[in-house]
Design an enzyme around this catalytic site. Structure first.
Site, mmCIF file in Angstrom:
data_model
loop_
_atom_site.group_PDB
_atom_site.id
_atom_site.type_symbol
_atom_site.label_atom_id
_atom_site.label_comp_id
_atom_site.label_asym_id
_atom_site.label_seq_id
_atom_site.Cartn_x
_atom_site.Cartn_y
_atom_site.Cartn_z
ATOM 1 N N LYS A 51 0.686 -1.346 0.101
ATOM 2 C CA LYS A 51 -0.094 0.010 -0.034
ATOM 3 C C LYS A 51 1.055 1.181 0.008
ATOM 4 O O LYS A 51 0.394 2.379 -0.243
ATOM 5 C CB LYS A 51 -1.024 -0.023 1.324
ATOM 6 C CG LYS A 51 -2.188 -0.775 1.014
ATOM 7 C CD LYS A 51 -3.327 -0.287 0.183
ATOM 8 C CE LYS A 51 -4.400 -1.075 0.436
ATOM 9 N NZ LYS A 51 -4.592 -2.385 0.916
ATOM 10 N N SER A 301 1.212 -9.819 -0.577
ATOM 11 C CA SER A 301 0.694 -8.362 -0.676
ATOM 12 C C SER A 301 1.220 -7.815 0.681
ATOM 13 O O SER A 301 1.172 -6.331 0.652
ATOM 14 C CB SER A 301 -0.803 -8.312 -1.053
ATOM 15 O OG SER A 301 -1.491 -9.002 -0.381
HETATM 16 C C1 PLP Z 1 -5.392 -3.447 0.315
HETATM 17 C C2 PLP Z 1 -4.672 -4.981 0.136
HETATM 18 C C3 PLP Z 1 -4.956 -5.984 -0.577
HETATM 19 C C4 PLP Z 1 -5.932 -5.345 -1.969
HETATM 20 O O1 PLP Z 1 -5.682 -4.423 -2.654
HETATM 21 P P1 PLP Z 1 -6.600 -3.692 -3.522
HETATM 22 O O2 PLP Z 1 -5.740 -2.605 -4.312
HETATM 23 O O3 PLP Z 1 -7.567 -3.327 -2.683
HETATM 24 O O4 PLP Z 1 -7.195 -4.663 -4.437
HETATM 25 C C5 PLP Z 1 -4.427 -7.147 -0.799
HETATM 26 N N1 PLP Z 1 -3.672 -7.517 0.349
HETATM 27 C C6 PLP Z 1 -3.223 -6.608 1.367
HETATM 28 C C7 PLP Z 1 -2.480 -6.945 2.207
HETATM 29 C C8 PLP Z 1 -3.854 -5.233 1.404
HETATM 30 O O5 PLP Z 1 -3.400 -4.294 2.331
#
Ligand code: PLP
Length: 316
Positions: A51, A301
């Site tokens: 993010k 992510s």
């Molecule tokens: C926000 C987030 C997502 C999803 O991302 P989007 O841009 O909303 O699709 C996935 N994994 C984590 C850890 C996140 O913080």
């Protein structure tokens, strides 16, 4: 629509503010899935998730445009990322969180000098509050995914990945509001459209899946998946058309599959990846992609976990 040049510009803008995260491999994962797997490790990113890429790009642009105050409406990874970046750039930030926000997340925001404002229980209450605070303080509100600078920032992950792993066949990405995968799609399809990009959603938070099937944005009601970063109720106005145009496939995973992936990552690879971050691993381990002998990048992510909750992330 956001384009490849926007993503390249974002990369220059945020260089030095973020980590170039490592790509990890696991022979066990390769053996289990019959593919060569590359784990793009954003759980090792600053603030613990990707993010920060979008936040860095968007906050920097906002400051260039004269913003003297930054707001966001998220107790999660976006709120932490915006607070951290605003602090780095020396601009005060207020992060609007739900009244029941968990203590660990609030402390993280406060640790980055973000002012925490409690408001309501839903994003429908928080977003107007964050927008209003921005207006009152000559500031700018930064949304979590549906914003061109945020999408371009998230796309820098795609550019980095192409440099780190040659000849990729497939990239697997979790989907919440779709900012991350939109940015990656723009970067990847702009450079090598032959690479397949596959999205993953929990089957209990299948708003993007339904929207693609219905060919229009479709909202779902409040859901409770353990993958809290993927709980969004609908794809964005900006992200959805990008997915419609470029996404190759979208697979769904069950809660139990996410838990198995969480446990696999921690126990076998020693990586603490949050449930949202493990969703793409879940799709791979559950055989949802139905492919063999491919070079596949999986986006881990994020890694922000409240340790007290770990018990609830483990399989039955
Ligand atoms: C926000 C987030 C997502 C999803 O991302 P989007 O841009 O909303 O699709 C996935 N994994 C984590 C850890 C996140 O913080």
């Amino acid at each position: 629509m956001v384009n490849l040049d926007d993503v390249k510009r974002a990369r220059n803008e945020i260089a030095g503010m973020i980590h170039k995260t490592p790509v990890l491999t696991s022979s066990l994962l390769n053996g289990r899935t019959g593919n060569q797997i590359y784990l793009k490790s954003e759980h090792l990113q600053k603030t613990g998730s990707f993010k920060i890429r979008g936040a860095a790009n968007a906050v920097k642009q906002a400051v260039k445009e004269g913003a003297e105050f930054i707001t966001a409406a998220s107790s999660g990874n976006h709120g932490q990322a915006v607070a951290y970046i605003a602090d780095q750039l020396g601009v005060p930030a207020a992060i609007v969180v739900p009244e029941d926000a968990n203590r660990a997340k609030v402390s993280a925001i406060e640790g980055y000098n973000g002012k925490v404002i409690y408001c309501g229980l839903t994003s429908a209450e928080r977003i107007p509050k964050a927008t209003q605070l921005a207006e009152e303080n000559n500031g700018i509100y930064i949304p979590p995914y549906d914003h061109p600078h945020v999408i371009a920032g998230q796309g820098t992950l795609g550019l980095e990945l192409l440099e780190q792993v040659a000849d990729l066949d497939i990239i697997v990405v979790p989907i919440g509001g779709g900012g991350l995968i939109s940015g990656i799609l723009i970067a990847i399809k702009g450079i090598n459209p032959d690479i397949r990009v596959i999205g993953v959603e929990p089957d209990t938070a299948n708003d993007t899946y339904l929207s693609l099937a219905n060919k229009h944005i479709t909202a779902i009601s409040r859901t409770s998946t353990i993958a809290d970063g993927l709980r969004t109720s609908q794809p964005g106005q900006l992200t959805f058309p990008i997915l419609q145009e470029y996404l190759d496939d979208l697979v769904l995973v069950t809660e139990e599959e996410i838990k198995e992936a969480f446990q696999f990552m921690l126990e076998r690879t020693k990586q603490l990846v949050e449930p949202s971050g493990a969703a793409a691993v879940a799709a791979m381990l559950a055989g949802e992609l139905g492919v063999h002998g491919k070079k596949i990048a999986i986006v881990l992510s994020g890694g922000n976990v409240d340790l007290k909750q770990i018990q609830t992330f483990l399989p039955e």
